[in-house]
Design an enzyme around this catalytic site. Structure first.
Site, mmCIF file in Angstrom:
data_model
loop_
_atom_site.group_PDB
_atom_site.id
_atom_site.type_symbol
_atom_site.label_atom_id
_atom_site.label_comp_id
_atom_site.label_asym_id
_atom_site.label_seq_id
_atom_site.Cartn_x
_atom_site.Cartn_y
_atom_site.Cartn_z
ATOM 1 N N ASP A 97 0.853 -1.207 0.000
ATOM 2 C CA ASP A 97 0.000 0.000 0.000
ATOM 3 C C ASP A 97 0.880 1.245 0.000
ATOM 4 O OD1 ASP A 97 0.284 -1.200 2.953
ATOM 5 O OD2 ASP A 97 0.461 0.953 3.036
ATOM 6 N N ASP B 273 0.599 3.680 2.285
ATOM 7 C CA ASP B 273 0.454 4.289 3.596
ATOM 8 C C ASP B 273 -0.516 5.484 3.499
ATOM 9 O OD1 ASP B 273 1.169 3.946 6.335
ATOM 10 O OD2 ASP B 273 2.373 5.758 6.232
HETATM 11 N N1 LIG Z 1 1.234 1.249 5.751
HETATM 12 C C1 LIG Z 1 1.800 0.397 6.602
HETATM 13 N N2 LIG Z 1 2.256 0.841 7.810
HETATM 14 C C2 LIG Z 1 2.849 -0.035 8.665
HETATM 15 N N3 LIG Z 1 2.986 -1.333 8.414
HETATM 16 C C3 LIG Z 1 2.537 -1.808 7.255
HETATM 17 N N4 LIG Z 1 2.535 -3.035 6.735
HETATM 18 C C4 LIG Z 1 1.965 -2.984 5.519
HETATM 19 N N5 LIG Z 1 1.572 -1.724 5.237
HETATM 20 C C5 LIG Z 1 1.931 -0.973 6.300
#
Ligand SMILES: Nc1ncnc2[nH]cnc12
Ligand SMILES: CSC[C@H]1O[C@H](OP(=O)(O)O)[C@H](O)[C@@H]1O
Length: 304
Positions: free
Chosen positions: A218, A220
């Site tokens: 992703d 974030d």
């Molecule tokens: N955006 C994110 N923040 C922290 N850990 C993650 N693991 C997968 N995506 C994450």
């Protein structure tokens, strides 16, 4: 028949609860001085006989949250089996446009945003003090070895491998705020997860070669016009990333085992061995016997 040595440990993260195409040998769940590992350790072999020890970091049913992963037990148990190199997998958020979900990354730096609530040293609570070198938190020799092999394993697939990236490790379990996510980018962070610390520190204390294959799920929460990350976003890419991680593992484990065993090339995996000699404060009358015995579990050379 001599028993096959287990030189490679694999730690599977979110979505990666087992490896593929291996023959089951046995399961062990040793009680270490730091408790039990996250899951029973599955030892299995490739067709050539190469054996691998696999731990599911969050348990086989993903029942352990990132802050509660028993990392000391995981690393200690792998070391006690004779493991020399740990290949860890982790689902990460991307803090860079070019690292799109589905990308694979070999980070070489870490920014610690955990909150001091995780036990992060084998020496914690003992009468022995150690200050371990951690400027290069991943094993440089292992990273150099991995890059061309992972690239080869990914040939013909739509998965790009990035190297030399900086991983922010946060406490969680909640995801970051938008302000934090933007700040991490300004700090030079490229990726974010919740689990590479204290794992990497403990591997270093145990003098093991350690590298992480980070698999982006992703973006974030830093993109202005995008919704902030949710667990559902992560799940969308998790299965494909886990399948690709299994493929990568299958493609490289045999050669990794052979390289570790090779008297010349195996030196790449010996960089960490001997480092603790310069990290542990000298023996004193104030260090108690039980503590020395406990530490002998991971470092028998220094605590005979
Ligand atoms: N955006 C994110 N923040 C922290 N850990 C993650 N693991 C997968 N995506 C994450
Ligand atoms: C399921 S989203 C957050 C969770 O995923 C990552 O786990 P792992 O590193 O074990 O793959 C991240 O670090 C968080 O623990």
């Amino acid at each position: 028949m001599t028993e096959q040595r287990v030189l490679i440990g694999v730690i599977g993260g979110s979505g990666l609860y087992h490896l593929d195409n291996l023959t089951f040998v046995k399961k062990v769940h040793p009680e270490t001085p730091w408790g039990y590992p996250s899951s029973p350790i599955v030892i299995s072999s490739l067709p050539t006989g190469t054996q691998v020890a696999f731990i599911a970091r969050h348990g086989t049913g993903h029942e352990i949250s990132p802050s509660a992963v028993p990392s000391r037990a995981n690393i200690a148990a792998l070391k006690s089996l004779g493991v020399r190199a740990i290949l860890a997998f982790s689902a990460v958020g991307s803090l860079r446009e070019e690292i799109s979900p589905g990308s694979f990354v070999l980070p070489n730096q870490i920014i610690d945003r955990t909150k001091g609530i995780r036990p992060c040293s084998f020496f914690e609570g003992t009468s022995v003090v150690a200050h371990t070198t951690f400027g290069d938190p991943f094993s440089s020799g292992f990273l150099t070895w991995l890059e061309p092999r992972i690239n080869k394993a990914l040939e013909g697939r739509d998965t790009k491998l990035f190297t030399d990236k900086c991983l922010v490790v946060m406490e969680g379990p909640q995801f970051s705020t938008r302000a934090e996510s933007k700040m991490y980018r300004q700090w030079g962070g490229d990726l974010i997860n919740m689990s590479t610390l204290p794992e990497a520190k403990l591997a270093r204390e145990a003098e093991l070669s350690y590298a992480v294959v980070a698999t982006a799920t992703d973006y974030d929460s830093w993109r202005p016009h995008d919704a902030a990350v949710t667990a559902a976003d992560v799940f969308k890419t998790l299965k494909t990333n886990a399948d690709t991680s299994r493929l990568v593992a299958e493609a490289i484990l045999d050669e990794l085992n052979a390289t570790i065993n090779d008297p010349d090339n195996g030196k790449l995996f010996l960089d960490e061995v001997g480092k603790m000699k310069f990290s542990i404060m000298p023996r004193s009358a104030q260090q108690n016997k039980e503590d020395l015995e406990k530490l002998a579990y991971i470092l028998p050379e220094y605590f005979p």
